[in-house]
Design an enzyme around this catalytic site. Sequence first.
Site, PDB file in Angstrom:
ATOM      1  N   CYS A  56       0.868  -1.178   0.000  1.00  0.00           N
ATOM      2  CA  CYS A  56       0.000   0.000   0.000  1.00  0.00           C
ATOM      3  C   CYS A  56       0.906   1.230   0.000  1.00  0.00           C
ATOM      4  O   CYS A  56       1.822   1.328   0.830  1.00  0.00           O
ATOM      5  CB  CYS A  56      -0.901  -0.005   1.235  1.00  0.00           C
ATOM      6  SG  CYS A  56      -1.825   1.544   1.439  1.00  0.00           S
ATOM      7  N   ASP A  63      -0.344  -5.813   0.277  1.00  0.00           N
ATOM      8  CA  ASP A  63      -1.614  -6.094  -0.402  1.00  0.00           C
ATOM      9  C   ASP A  63      -1.407  -7.346  -1.234  1.00  0.00           C
ATOM     10  O   ASP A  63      -0.346  -7.530  -1.819  1.00  0.00           O
ATOM     11  CB  ASP A  63      -2.022  -4.934  -1.314  1.00  0.00           C
ATOM     12  CG  ASP A  63      -2.491  -3.717  -0.543  1.00  0.00           C
ATOM     13  OD1 ASP A  63      -3.168  -3.888   0.477  1.00  0.00           O
ATOM     14  OD2 ASP A  63      -2.179  -2.600  -0.979  1.00  0.00           O
ATOM     15  N   LEU A  78       5.785 -14.143 -24.192  1.00  0.00           N
ATOM     16  CA  LEU A  78       6.336 -13.622 -22.951  1.00  0.00           C
ATOM     17  C   LEU A  78       7.026 -14.768 -22.222  1.00  0.00           C
ATOM     18  O   LEU A  78       6.417 -15.814 -21.981  1.00  0.00           O
ATOM     19  CB  LEU A  78       5.201 -13.050 -22.088  1.00  0.00           C
ATOM     20  CG  LEU A  78       5.574 -12.497 -20.720  1.00  0.00           C
ATOM     21  CD1 LEU A  78       6.608 -11.382 -20.844  1.00  0.00           C
ATOM     22  CD2 LEU A  78       4.318 -12.004 -20.022  1.00  0.00           C
ATOM     23  N   GLU A  79       8.280 -14.601 -21.899  1.00  0.00           N
ATOM     24  CA  GLU A  79       9.036 -15.652 -21.229  1.00  0.00           C
ATOM     25  C   GLU A  79       8.648 -15.669 -19.751  1.00  0.00           C
ATOM     26  O   GLU A  79       8.672 -14.635 -19.089  1.00  0.00           O
ATOM     27  CB  GLU A  79      10.536 -15.395 -21.422  1.00  0.00           C
ATOM     28  CG  GLU A  79      11.417 -16.573 -21.094  1.00  0.00           C
ATOM     29  CD  GLU A  79      11.564 -16.774 -19.608  1.00  0.00           C
ATOM     30  OE1 GLU A  79      11.324 -17.913 -19.148  1.00  0.00           O
ATOM     31  OE2 GLU A  79      11.914 -15.802 -18.906  1.00  0.00           O
ATOM     32  N   SER A  80       8.283 -16.845 -19.232  1.00  0.00           N
ATOM     33  CA  SER A  80       7.661 -16.948 -17.908  1.00  0.00           C
ATOM     34  C   SER A  80       8.596 -16.636 -16.740  1.00  0.00           C
ATOM     35  O   SER A  80       8.161 -16.078 -15.734  1.00  0.00           O
ATOM     36  CB  SER A  80       7.019 -18.317 -17.723  1.00  0.00           C
ATOM     37  OG  SER A  80       7.978 -19.336 -17.785  1.00  0.00           O
ATOM     38  N   HIS A  97      -3.966  -0.585  -6.103  1.00  0.00           N
ATOM     39  CA  HIS A  97      -4.365  -1.787  -6.845  1.00  0.00           C
ATOM     40  C   HIS A  97      -4.547  -1.499  -8.331  1.00  0.00           C
ATOM     41  O   HIS A  97      -4.094  -2.256  -9.191  1.00  0.00           O
ATOM     42  CB  HIS A  97      -5.683  -2.347  -6.311  1.00  0.00           C
ATOM     43  CG  HIS A  97      -5.676  -2.741  -4.880  1.00  0.00           C
ATOM     44  ND1 HIS A  97      -4.609  -2.611  -4.026  1.00  0.00           N
ATOM     45  CD2 HIS A  97      -6.652  -3.295  -4.133  1.00  0.00           C
ATOM     46  CE1 HIS A  97      -4.913  -3.052  -2.828  1.00  0.00           C
ATOM     47  NE2 HIS A  97      -6.162  -3.469  -2.863  1.00  0.00           N
ATOM     48  N   GLU A  98      -5.247  -0.411  -8.622  1.00  0.00           N
ATOM     49  CA  GLU A  98      -5.539  -0.073 -10.008  1.00  0.00           C
ATOM     50  C   GLU A  98      -4.246   0.174 -10.788  1.00  0.00           C
ATOM     51  O   GLU A  98      -4.095  -0.278 -11.923  1.00  0.00           O
ATOM     52  CB  GLU A  98      -6.439   1.169 -10.072  1.00  0.00           C
ATOM     53  CG  GLU A  98      -7.806   0.985  -9.441  1.00  0.00           C
ATOM     54  CD  GLU A  98      -7.871   1.249  -7.927  1.00  0.00           C
ATOM     55  OE1 GLU A  98      -8.987   1.339  -7.402  1.00  0.00           O
ATOM     56  OE2 GLU A  98      -6.806   1.361  -7.260  1.00  0.00           O
TER      57      GLU A  98
END
EC number: 1.7.1.13
Length: 158
Positions: A56, A63, A78-80, A97-98
């Site tokens: 936060c 969070d 996308l390589e993991s 969060h957003e």
Amino acid sequence: MPRKPPSSPKSPDLQLGRAVAWPDSPERAKLDRVPNPQKGTDYVARFTAPEFTALCPVTGQPDFAHLVIDYVPGSWLLESKSLKLYLASFRNHGAFHEDCTVAIGKRIVGAVKPKWLRIGGYWFPRGGIPIDVFWQTGAAPKGVWIPDQDVPSYRGRG
């Protein structure tokens, strides 16, 4: 005779296959991409991160979220491992969060330029209020099966 496994992309630029330091911030984290061997076919790839953590920006308290990232690759995947390291870099990063959810989606889009991407951030309650954040780049390509994210809404007592 056993088939030889396909060779993995070898590049000194990739984090895959070697020890790398954990990035200390999302800005310093690197997202790697590899060529899509099925670039002529539209399909959905999904990454799920059920234990995502950020801080936060006001209280510094942790969070937690369950992230689901769906994308239709273009020329790149996308390589993991790099995604794992990138997501882990948020553990010491303060953001709402957003901001976390949308920033992750935009960063992936910038790195791999998918035909389509959506991210669902299912955040656990803060102050008694769960916050779910959803972002996508636009309409999915026609004819592509887009499965539900199947993360239930938070349900407390009652």
